[in-house]
Design an enzyme around this catalytic site. Structure first.
Site, PDB file in Angstrom:
ATOM      1  N   HIS A 219      -8.064   0.214   9.012  1.00 36.55           N
ATOM      2  CA  HIS A 219      -6.580   0.670   8.580  1.00 36.55           C
ATOM      3  C   HIS A 219      -6.978   2.454   8.128  1.00 36.55           C
ATOM      4  O   HIS A 219      -7.637   2.490   7.374  1.00 36.55           O
ATOM      5  CB  HIS A 219      -7.200  -0.031   6.813  1.00 36.55           C
ATOM      6  CG  HIS A 219      -5.901   0.580   6.202  1.00 36.55           C
ATOM      7  ND1 HIS A 219      -4.579  -0.538   5.378  1.00 36.55           N
ATOM      8  CD2 HIS A 219      -5.235   1.718   5.677  1.00 36.55           C
ATOM      9  CE1 HIS A 219      -3.768   0.199   4.791  1.00 36.55           C
ATOM     10  NE2 HIS A 219      -4.454   1.354   4.588  1.00 36.55           N
TER      11      HIS A 219
ATOM     12  N   ASP B 104       0.987  -1.302  -0.491  1.00 37.69           N
ATOM     13  CA  ASP B 104      -0.166   0.470  -0.199  1.00 37.69           C
ATOM     14  C   ASP B 104       0.770   0.900   0.006  1.00 37.69           C
ATOM     15  O   ASP B 104       1.164   1.712  -0.772  1.00 37.69           O
ATOM     16  CB  ASP B 104      -0.992   0.137   1.486  1.00 37.69           C
ATOM     17  CG  ASP B 104      -1.903   1.194   1.573  1.00 37.69           C
ATOM     18  OD1 ASP B 104      -1.833   2.182   0.336  1.00 37.69           O
ATOM     19  OD2 ASP B 104      -2.689   1.616   2.294  1.00 37.69           O
TER      20      ASP B 104
ATOM     21  N   ASN C  67      -0.980   7.324   5.371  1.00 37.81           N
ATOM     22  CA  ASN C  67      -1.401   5.873   5.942  1.00 37.81           C
ATOM     23  C   ASN C  67      -0.399   6.038   7.376  1.00 37.81           C
ATOM     24  O   ASN C  67      -0.075   6.730   7.640  1.00 37.81           O
ATOM     25  CB  ASN C  67      -0.259   4.504   5.844  1.00 37.81           C
ATOM     26  CG  ASN C  67      -0.801   3.569   4.793  1.00 37.81           C
ATOM     27  OD1 ASN C  67      -1.924   3.220   4.504  1.00 37.81           O
ATOM     28  ND2 ASN C  67      -0.305   3.873   3.779  1.00 37.81           N
TER      29      ASN C  67
ATOM     30  N   CYS D 230      -0.331  10.308  -0.255  1.00 34.05           N
ATOM     31  CA  CYS D 230      -2.784  10.351   0.558  1.00 34.05           C
ATOM     32  C   CYS D 230      -2.471  10.100  -1.048  1.00 34.05           C
ATOM     33  O   CYS D 230      -3.173  11.680  -1.983  1.00 34.05           O
ATOM     34  CB  CYS D 230      -3.279  10.984   1.077  1.00 34.05           C
ATOM     35  SG  CYS D 230      -4.845  10.541   1.042  1.00 34.05           S
TER      36      CYS D 230
ATOM     37  N   HIS E  91      -6.099   6.032   7.818  1.00 30.41           N
ATOM     38  CA  HIS E  91      -5.138   7.117   7.451  1.00 30.41           C
ATOM     39  C   HIS E  91      -5.403   8.622   8.262  1.00 30.41           C
ATOM     40  O   HIS E  91      -5.950   8.983   9.073  1.00 30.41           O
ATOM     41  CB  HIS E  91      -5.349   7.807   6.403  1.00 30.41           C
ATOM     42  CG  HIS E  91      -5.078   6.642   5.064  1.00 30.41           C
ATOM     43  ND1 HIS E  91      -4.804   6.880   3.187  1.00 30.41           N
ATOM     44  CD2 HIS E  91      -5.333   5.178   4.927  1.00 30.41           C
ATOM     45  CE1 HIS E  91      -4.979   5.323   2.928  1.00 30.41           C
ATOM     46  NE2 HIS E  91      -4.554   4.452   4.354  1.00 30.41           N
TER      47      HIS E  91
HETATM   48 MG    MG Z   1      -3.975   2.616   2.994  1.00 29.50          MG
END
Ligand code: MG
Length: 311
Positions: A213, A20, A255, A246, A215
């Site tokens: 998850h 990711d 993240n 992002c 951000h």
């Molecule tokens: Mg992510």
């Protein structure tokens, strides 16, 4: 009231930086640097890592070396939890050829993101995933599901918990082992986290099978993490050095950084199995080796170049 007894005693930190994270950086790392990063993360005690993606190589050039990377990682596959994203049957076949034992599939809570990211409808993408999940489980692989845009979407605004629960129920019915709830644009605040976890709980989805998850786009990632911990979630996704930026908001932060997460967890007395100093050193090594920015506030506070321990 803040109830320490509600916190889990231990947490699984699920590292997403090599997939990711790197997918959303402009720099393409050589395969051997990725392999060394993953080895260093394992040496730091990170228990689970998303290492690669078997999407079409021309669509994501930063991750086009999935086969080569997995061949480098072959000696580590037996004893370490390493997952790879697969978008379809072809991706599953490619992943299995190089010995992957855990796959990840990506669903969306909104039609707009399904269209933008998967070029499909929500229902259409789930129909593609269904045989992939069933086949993978039948062959003994572990399957991690993700749902993107669980709290908000750049096209549709707020996302209701029911939208997420409807997708979650289908993924679990198809056989996923774990579901990671993605705040892809980082807009959630703690009340939203409680609302979504409550909605999932009411429909019978156990927190034991959920991960979050977050951000940090709006600075909420650790507040949301603490909320999820107090609600009984014990698997948290994060990215070494905050890799990933992002992709959907003009912000430096994407993240949640693994160093910042582990700083909070260890501060709360929650065990992770991670050697914090080795983790910090890994983020610093990556920056020195590649020039990628280390966005971890903890790493910055402790001095990016110096070997020092905060407390
Ligand atoms: Mg992510």
């Amino acid at each position: 009231m803040f109830d320490r007894n509600a916190l889990p005693k231990s947490v699984t930190v699920f590292e997403v930086g090599p997939r990711d994270g790197l997918q959303n950086e402009s720099l393409v790392l050589p395969t051997l640097v990725k392999a060394e990063l993953i080895q260093r993360l394992i040496n730091s005690g990170i228990p689970a890592i998303e290492v690669a993606s078997f999407v079409r190589p021309d669509l994501v050039p930063a991750l086009a070396d999935a086969e080569e990377l997995l061949l480098e990682l072959t000696p580590l596959l037996a004893n370490n939890r390493m997952s790879a994203l697969v978008p379809n049957q072809k991706g599953l076949e490619r992943a299995m050829q190089v010995g992957v034992k855990e796959i990840a599939v990506f669903a969306s809570a909104t039609e707009s993101f399904a269209k933008a990211n998967l070029n499909n409808t929500i229902a259409g993408s789930l129909e593609i995933y269904r045989p992939v999940i069933e086949q993978a489980r039948g062959l003994g692989l572990r399957v991690r599901g993700y749902i993107s845009m669980c709290f908000g979407d750049p096209w549709e605004g707020n996302v209701s918990p029911d939208q997420v629960v409807n997708v979650a129920e289908k993924l679990f019915a198809y056989g996923i082992n774990e579901l990671s709830l993605g705040d892809t644009i980082g807009v959630a605040t703690p009340g939203d986290v409680i609302d979504l976890l409550d909605a999932l709980d009411k429909r019978g989805i156990s927190k034991d099978h959920l991960a979050v998850h977050f951000h940090d786009t709006y600075g909420q990632a650790l507040s949301n993490t603490l909320t999820a911990l107090l609600e009984g979630i014990s698997t948290i996704d994060s990215s070494i050095a905050g890799l990933g930026g992002c992709p959907f908001a003009k912000s430096a932060t994407g993240n949640l950084a693994t160093e910042d997460l582990v700083w909070q967890l260890h501060g709360l007395g929650i065990s992770t199995g991670i050697d914090f100093q080795a983790l910090l050193d890994t983020g610093r090594w990556l920056r020195d080796k590649t020039g990628l920015i280390n966005r971890s506030k903890t790493a910055i506070a402790l001095g990016n170049n110096k070997r020092m321990v905060g407390k």
